[in-house]
Design an enzyme around this catalytic site. Structure first.
Site, PDB file in Angstrom:
ATOM      1  N   GLU A 229      -2.460   5.941  11.756  1.00 32.03           N
ATOM      2  CA  GLU A 229      -2.473   4.879  12.534  1.00 32.03           C
ATOM      3  C   GLU A 229      -3.363   4.751  13.666  1.00 32.03           C
ATOM      4  O   GLU A 229      -3.198   5.296  14.767  1.00 32.03           O
ATOM      5  CB  GLU A 229      -1.090   4.176  13.063  1.00 32.03           C
ATOM      6  CG  GLU A 229      -1.062   2.969  13.641  1.00 32.03           C
ATOM      7  CD  GLU A 229      -1.839   1.670  12.708  1.00 32.03           C
ATOM      8  OE1 GLU A 229      -2.544   1.262  12.937  1.00 32.03           O
ATOM      9  OE2 GLU A 229      -0.836   1.421  11.700  1.00 32.03           O
TER      10      GLU A 229
ATOM     11  N   ASP B 294       2.621  -8.373   0.656  1.00 34.35           N
ATOM     12  CA  ASP B 294       2.967  -9.903   0.254  1.00 34.35           C
ATOM     13  C   ASP B 294       1.714 -10.744   0.093  1.00 34.35           C
ATOM     14  O   ASP B 294       1.929 -12.034   0.121  1.00 34.35           O
ATOM     15  CB  ASP B 294       3.679 -10.490   1.520  1.00 34.35           C
ATOM     16  CG  ASP B 294       2.757 -10.374   3.000  1.00 34.35           C
ATOM     17  OD1 ASP B 294       2.264  -9.253   3.245  1.00 34.35           O
ATOM     18  OD2 ASP B 294       2.569 -11.445   3.560  1.00 34.35           O
TER      19      ASP B 294
ATOM     20  N   ASP C  71      -3.442  -4.062   6.084  1.00 31.73           N
ATOM     21  CA  ASP C  71      -4.288  -5.221   6.638  1.00 31.73           C
ATOM     22  C   ASP C  71      -4.925  -5.799   5.102  1.00 31.73           C
ATOM     23  O   ASP C  71      -5.528  -5.164   4.478  1.00 31.73           O
ATOM     24  CB  ASP C  71      -5.497  -4.621   7.410  1.00 31.73           C
ATOM     25  CG  ASP C  71      -6.152  -5.833   8.373  1.00 31.73           C
ATOM     26  OD1 ASP C  71      -6.278  -6.913   7.581  1.00 31.73           O
ATOM     27  OD2 ASP C  71      -6.650  -5.593   9.298  1.00 31.73           O
TER      28      ASP C  71
ATOM     29  N   THR D 224      10.549  -3.773   7.038  1.00 34.34           N
ATOM     30  CA  THR D 224       9.772  -3.503   8.227  1.00 34.34           C
ATOM     31  C   THR D 224       9.485  -5.118   8.903  1.00 34.34           C
ATOM     32  O   THR D 224       9.736  -6.166   8.258  1.00 34.34           O
ATOM     33  CB  THR D 224       8.547  -3.292   8.127  1.00 34.34           C
ATOM     34  OG1 THR D 224       7.534  -3.969   7.264  1.00 34.34           O
ATOM     35  CG2 THR D 224       8.461  -1.943   7.171  1.00 34.34           C
ATOM     36  N   ARG D 225       9.228  -5.161  10.218  1.00 40.10           N
ATOM     37  CA  ARG D 225       8.627  -6.387  10.887  1.00 40.10           C
ATOM     38  C   ARG D 225       7.618  -7.159  10.139  1.00 40.10           C
ATOM     39  O   ARG D 225       7.541  -8.215  10.217  1.00 40.10           O
ATOM     40  CB  ARG D 225       8.372  -5.979  12.322  1.00 40.10           C
ATOM     41  CG  ARG D 225       7.078  -5.196  12.514  1.00 40.10           C
ATOM     42  CD  ARG D 225       6.922  -4.756  14.046  1.00 40.10           C
ATOM     43  NE  ARG D 225       5.705  -3.861  14.041  1.00 40.10           N
ATOM     44  CZ  ARG D 225       4.672  -4.280  14.882  1.00 40.10           C
ATOM     45  NH1 ARG D 225       4.867  -5.539  15.605  1.00 40.10           N
ATOM     46  NH2 ARG D 225       3.531  -3.651  15.232  1.00 40.10           N
ATOM     47  N   TYR D 226       6.746  -6.477   9.488  1.00 38.41           N
ATOM     48  CA  TYR D 226       5.748  -7.138   8.822  1.00 38.41           C
ATOM     49  C   TYR D 226       6.410  -7.854   7.455  1.00 38.41           C
ATOM     50  O   TYR D 226       6.032  -9.008   7.197  1.00 38.41           O
ATOM     51  CB  TYR D 226       4.597  -6.220   8.115  1.00 38.41           C
ATOM     52  CG  TYR D 226       3.808  -5.475   9.404  1.00 38.41           C
ATOM     53  CD1 TYR D 226       3.024  -6.411  10.140  1.00 38.41           C
ATOM     54  CD2 TYR D 226       4.025  -4.144   9.969  1.00 38.41           C
ATOM     55  CE1 TYR D 226       2.196  -5.742  11.176  1.00 38.41           C
ATOM     56  CE2 TYR D 226       3.467  -3.807  10.899  1.00 38.41           C
ATOM     57  CZ  TYR D 226       2.447  -4.500  11.617  1.00 38.41           C
ATOM     58  OH  TYR D 226       1.557  -3.999  12.832  1.00 38.41           O
TER      59      TYR D 226
ATOM     60  N   ASP E 135      -8.086   7.011  11.964  1.00 41.35           N
ATOM     61  CA  ASP E 135      -8.337   6.679  10.613  1.00 41.35           C
ATOM     62  C   ASP E 135      -7.940   7.701   9.682  1.00 41.35           C
ATOM     63  O   ASP E 135      -8.027   8.993   9.850  1.00 41.35           O
ATOM     64  CB  ASP E 135      -9.934   6.726  10.446  1.00 41.35           C
ATOM     65  CG  ASP E 135     -10.373   5.951   9.052  1.00 41.35           C
ATOM     66  OD1 ASP E 135      -9.739   6.035   8.176  1.00 41.35           O
ATOM     67  OD2 ASP E 135     -11.531   5.160   9.251  1.00 41.35           O
TER      68      ASP E 135
ATOM     69  N   GLU F 280       1.902   8.654   5.332  1.00 40.83           N
ATOM     70  CA  GLU F 280       1.969   7.382   5.334  1.00 40.83           C
ATOM     71  C   GLU F 280       0.571   6.854   5.991  1.00 40.83           C
ATOM     72  O   GLU F 280       0.303   7.312   7.151  1.00 40.83           O
ATOM     73  CB  GLU F 280       3.137   6.688   6.285  1.00 40.83           C
ATOM     74  CG  GLU F 280       3.177   5.196   6.337  1.00 40.83           C
ATOM     75  CD  GLU F 280       4.527   4.515   6.408  1.00 40.83           C
ATOM     76  OE1 GLU F 280       4.579   3.466   6.659  1.00 40.83           O
ATOM     77  OE2 GLU F 280       5.550   5.478   6.472  1.00 40.83           O
TER      78      GLU F 280
ATOM     79  N   LYS G  60     -10.646 -12.560   3.462  1.00 38.38           N
ATOM     80  CA  LYS G  60     -11.883 -12.928   3.169  1.00 38.38           C
ATOM     81  C   LYS G  60     -12.550 -12.254   1.892  1.00 38.38           C
ATOM     82  O   LYS G  60     -12.577 -10.965   2.100  1.00 38.38           O
ATOM     83  CB  LYS G  60     -12.796 -13.152   4.471  1.00 38.38           C
ATOM     84  CG  LYS G  60     -12.424 -14.032   5.297  1.00 38.38           C
ATOM     85  CD  LYS G  60     -13.392 -14.383   6.633  1.00 38.38           C
ATOM     86  CE  LYS G  60     -12.754 -15.134   7.440  1.00 38.38           C
ATOM     87  NZ  LYS G  60     -14.110 -15.378   8.851  1.00 38.38           N
TER      88      LYS G  60
END
Length: 237
Positions: A98, A183, A147, A216-218, A125, A73, A151
């Site tokens: 993470e 999303d 993430d 998930t919370r996201y 990373d 993951e 932009k």
């Protein structure tokens, strides 16, 4: 394997820029305890230059001490999905990457609560991990709500670029599954465009979550703010 991903292991990977946060708000005392007491045992050796200066390939099965299939993951956030998968599939091993230390601390607390022991944590990373993984060593990979770098000039920082996807394709087994959830419509657009040329075929592209999905919370934040999740599934060719 695709010729693009069939690369020679590089013992001296180039220096890279890192974008994003490594630290957030002050950790709770319990989270500091998780990091000091648990991370050392779960952190795989041989990933960083400090403990593998010659960059020898790291056998992921040796990390866990068994020959179970290994999943990966990338950017596990708060760890809900990773721990859910580890508990749902006890016959697999899963490595999570993470760099955000607050997320690592959250994951460690969830690991304790769930009592799972088929997990390993690289608090850094994902590219560093993929540098030392052998070819075709990962059966399944997950990129859950990465993430978005909204932009346009930052789109090259997204995971779904050749810099990340070609190493991922190299370490994945033929027929291995790569799942992406987001999303952000433009992130999904770039995912559709960039992943197949790296050595994958699209086998699912839908607004319906996978049968074994945990929100998930996201994702919950996205739903509260009116953004629709999307789920794309690829197979390593």
């Amino acid at each position: 394997m695709s010729d693009k991903a069939d690369t020679v292991f590089d013992p001296n990977p180039p220096r890279r820029n890192f974008y994003g946060r490594r630290h957030g708000k002050t950790l709770r005392q319990s989270q500091k305890g998780y990091l000091s007491e648990d991370l050392g045992e779960l952190r795989p050796r041989g990933i960083t230059l400090q403990d593998n200066p010659d960059r020898h390939p790291v056998d992921p099965q040796a990390i866990f001490g068994n020959a179970n299939p290994v999943w990966l993951e990338v950017g596990f956030g708060g760890g809900e999905h990773m721990v859910h998968m580890a508990a749902t599939y006890p016959g697999i091993n899963i490595i999570g990457c993470e760099p955000f230390i607050n997320g690592v601390a959250m994951l460690l607390g969830k690991i304790r609560a769930a009592g799972v022991d088929n997990v390993s944590v690289h608090p850094g990373d994902a590219r560093d991990l993929m540098d030392v993984l052998p070819d075709a060593s990962i059966q399944r990979a997950f990129l859950m709500y990465p993430d978005p770098w909204p932009k346009a000039r930052h789109h090259r920082r997204r995971f779904v670029t050749p810099e990340h996807l070609l190493p991922l394709a190299r370490v994945m087994q033929p027929g291995g599954i790569f799942r992406v959830a987001s999303d952000i419509p433009d992130y999904i657009r770039q995912t559709r465009e960039q992943v197949p040329p790296a050595g994958f075929e699209t086998i699912g592209d839908t607004a319906e979550a996978w049968d074994d999905w945990i929100s998930t919370r996201y994702e919950q934040k996205a739903l509260r703010e009116g953004r629709a999740p999307h789920y794309v599934t690829f197979r390593r060719t």
